[in-house]
Design a protein around this motif. Structure first.
Motif, PDB file in Angstrom:
ATOM      1  N   GLU A 315       0.807  -1.068  -0.130  1.00 25.30           N
ATOM      2  CA  GLU A 315       0.094  -0.172  -0.433  1.00 25.30           C
ATOM      3  C   GLU A 315       0.825   1.473   0.255  1.00 25.30           C
ATOM      4  O   GLU A 315       0.846   2.035  -0.217  1.00 25.30           O
ATOM      5  N   ASP A 316       2.344   1.033   0.917  1.00 28.38           N
ATOM      6  CA  ASP A 316       2.930   2.589   0.868  1.00 28.38           C
ATOM      7  C   ASP A 316       3.462   3.132  -0.197  1.00 28.38           C
ATOM      8  O   ASP A 316       3.691   3.733  -0.864  1.00 28.38           O
ATOM      9  N   TRP A 317       3.558   1.879  -1.949  1.00 22.54           N
ATOM     10  CA  TRP A 317       4.228   1.397  -2.965  1.00 22.54           C
ATOM     11  C   TRP A 317       3.312   2.230  -3.561  1.00 22.54           C
ATOM     12  O   TRP A 317       3.113   3.534  -4.614  1.00 22.54           O
ATOM     13  N   LEU A 318       1.839   1.987  -3.711  1.00 21.24           N
ATOM     14  CA  LEU A 318       0.799   2.349  -4.326  1.00 21.24           C
ATOM     15  C   LEU A 318       0.734   4.140  -3.878  1.00 21.24           C
ATOM     16  O   LEU A 318       0.507   4.971  -4.985  1.00 21.24           O
ATOM     17  N   ARG A 319       0.746   4.439  -2.896  1.00 25.12           N
ATOM     18  CA  ARG A 319       0.716   5.607  -1.889  1.00 25.12           C
ATOM     19  C   ARG A 319       1.697   6.652  -2.371  1.00 25.12           C
ATOM     20  O   ARG A 319       1.313   8.144  -2.956  1.00 25.12           O
ATOM     21  N   GLU A 320       2.575   6.127  -2.555  1.00 24.98           N
ATOM     22  CA  GLU A 320       3.804   7.036  -2.935  1.00 24.98           C
ATOM     23  C   GLU A 320       4.154   7.217  -4.700  1.00 24.98           C
ATOM     24  O   GLU A 320       4.086   8.636  -4.995  1.00 24.98           O
ATOM     25  N   ARG A 321       3.256   6.681  -5.115  1.00 26.73           N
ATOM     26  CA  ARG A 321       2.879   7.245  -6.709  1.00 26.73           C
ATOM     27  C   ARG A 321       1.219   7.568  -6.953  1.00 26.73           C
ATOM     28  O   ARG A 321       0.393   7.602  -8.309  1.00 26.73           O
ATOM     29  N   GLY A 322       1.085   8.205  -6.211  1.00 22.49           N
ATOM     30  CA  GLY A 322      -0.003   8.460  -6.293  1.00 22.49           C
ATOM     31  C   GLY A 322      -1.656   7.583  -6.669  1.00 22.49           C
ATOM     32  O   GLY A 322      -2.465   8.504  -7.207  1.00 22.49           O
ATOM     33  N   PHE A 323      -1.132   6.802  -6.842  1.00 22.35           N
ATOM     34  CA  PHE A 323      -2.333   5.027  -6.840  1.00 22.35           C
ATOM     35  C   PHE A 323      -3.219   4.845  -6.080  1.00 22.35           C
ATOM     36  O   PHE A 323      -4.188   4.295  -6.292  1.00 22.35           O
ATOM     37  N   LEU A 324      -3.262   5.719  -4.976  1.00 20.14           N
ATOM     38  CA  LEU A 324      -4.249   5.053  -3.800  1.00 20.14           C
ATOM     39  C   LEU A 324      -4.562   6.192  -2.874  1.00 20.14           C
ATOM     40  O   LEU A 324      -4.018   6.420  -2.351  1.00 20.14           O
TER      41      LEU A 324
END
Length: 453
Positions: A315-324
């Motif tokens: 989830e953090d990887w997704l958030r860092e890219r603005g995906f989540l």
């Protein structure tokens, strides 16, 4: 009944009906679950075929070394086959690929060389170029070259196509496949079209790749090429295995849609798959208006989700890219719940005594330290106490002499879980740049306040 070795278990993968994720898409949607291959991907099929063809032609000799540029799945198939057949393996891959893929190749005894992604294929640092150089330099070596080796397509013509035709009892109307080397879609598609020329073959591409425009215009447009995150599909060149005559159309899917759809397949269907499966389902949903209720659609699910734990399933990887964006508190929501105050900083040249006076007068316990306006460190009460106990004369010294590493920086999408894990004995806070470019500080107190508020 038993198998003589693990390679005999490749193929005959199940076809499974999708029930939830494709709601609203006309027709019967079936997934070809290639994760049940022993290497957990469809690439096992063509890896063995390429090796067997090379053995027959004499290109691969006993005790030889297999050298290949691979994003992981082909490497896994080659490494498995090499163990059974007595070969060594050296693989080159890109720094875009997940750590899990690289670790898996090394677990099979392969040597893996990681190369930069954002270089031209002709660049001597690219994973294509490095593998070609090694083939020239390493004695008794062979490079399968999965992109241009037509044994890749042939494996799917001989295996995947006939399996799908038999499993659907010839009722298949559409095949949907993420396209990378092009072997799966071209070989499978060729077989199916020979059985029924009306079967539609749909290729899934990604933004940053050349396939879609080339199919539609015949133009290889270098301006279409730019870095992308989606793994396993898309290319910045035209592999010989991509048979554009077999493929009826290409559909592009964004990195974000592919990543989120990958997670949704696991959550809604209980099928744990990789990034290209998410792209394929995303593309199918985008193309749903082209389907009729009586259609039978087969989507290839290439590989296993375990290879993407640090990426699409993080989830953090997704958030860092603005995906989540979800209900979980993030740095942005924590800042919105605290009073905006001017962050207190001290320049590196200020004295320790000035730091003591600032801490006392402001009633704070730590201060970020700046140099020419940039935050380069921090100073805390405990740092000052330790330094003065050791050397009381340090009062007049610049704080640069006793400052410690700066607080960690996070971005606005960082989750509260990640922020909490960064706040510890060494770091009593984190720094974040707000939307206006102003640096803000988040302390443990701010987190508690945001949760309780």
């Amino acid at each position: 009944m038993w198998y003589n070795n693990i390679l005999e278990t490749i193929g005959n993968t199940p076809l499974v009906k999708l029930n939830t994720i494709t709601k609203g898409v006309p027709g019967t949607i079936l997934a070809k679950i290639e994760t049940t291959n022993p290497g957990n991907s469809i690439k096992d099929r063509m890896a063995v075929k390429m090796i067997e063809d090379a053995e027959k032609s004499g290109k691969l000799k006993p005790g030889g070394t297999i050298i290949e540029g691979t994003s992981g799945n082909t490497g896994m198939g080659l490494a498995m086959a090499a163990i059974i057949k007595g070969y060594k393996c050296i693989f080159t891959t890109t720094d875009k690929q997940s750590k899990e893929k690289v670790d898996a190749l090394r677990a099979f005894g392969a040597e893996v060389i990681v190369c930069p992604t954002n270089v031209e294929p002709e660049d001597p640092r690219s994973y294509y170029s490095v593998s070609s150089r090694l083939e020239r330099e390493v004695p008794n070596s062979w490079k399968p070259n999965q992109y241009d080796n037509l044994a890749n397509s042939q494996a799917h013509y001989e295996q995947t196509g006939p399996e799908i035709w038999a499993q659907t009892e010839g009722k298949i109307t559409h095949l949907v496949v993420g396209v990378g080397t092009g072997g799966t879609i071209s070989g499978t598609g060729k077989y199916l079209k020979e059985k029924n020329p009306d079967i539609q073959i749909w290729g899934i591409d990604t933004y940053g790749s050349v396939f879609k425009k080339y199919k539609e215009t015949g133009i290889f447009d270098k301006d279409e090429i730019y870095p992308y995150i989606t793994e396993g599909i898309g290319e910045d060149f035209l592999p010989a295995n991509v048979n554009f005559d077999v493929i009826d159309l290409f559909e592009k899917v964004t990195d974000k849609d592919a990543a989120l759809m990958t997670r949704d397949i696991a959550r809604k269907e209980g099928i744990f798959v990789g990034n290209s499966a998410g792209a394929a389902i995303g593309g199918l949903i985008q193309l749903k208006d082209k389907l009729k209720p009586e259609d039978v659609v087969v989507v290839i699910f290439h590989d296993h989700g375990s290879r993407y734990m640090g990426k699409m399933y993080n989830e953090d990887w997704l958030r860092e890219r603005g995906f989540l964006q979800d209900e979980k508190l993030t740095a942005k929501s924590i800042l919105s719940k605290k009073e905006s105050t001017e962050i207190v900083t001290l320049d590196t040249q200020k004295s320790v005594l000035e730091a003591i006076n600032t801490i006392k007068s402001m009633n704070i316990s730590q201060i970020p330290v700046t140099q020419q306006g940039m935050i380069v460190g921090k100073i805390a009460e405990s740092d000052i106490l330790s330094a003065l106990l050791e050397n009381p004369g340090l009062k007049s010294a610049p704080i640069s002499e006793i400052m410690t590493a700066t607080f960690p920086f996070v971005d606005l999408n960082t989750s509260i879980d990640k922020i909490s894990s960064l706040i510890n004995k060494e770091n009593s806070a984190v720094l974040v740049e707000d939307e206006s470019g102003k640096i803000e500080i988040i302390t443990q107190y701010d987190i508690i306040n945001a949760i309780s508020g």
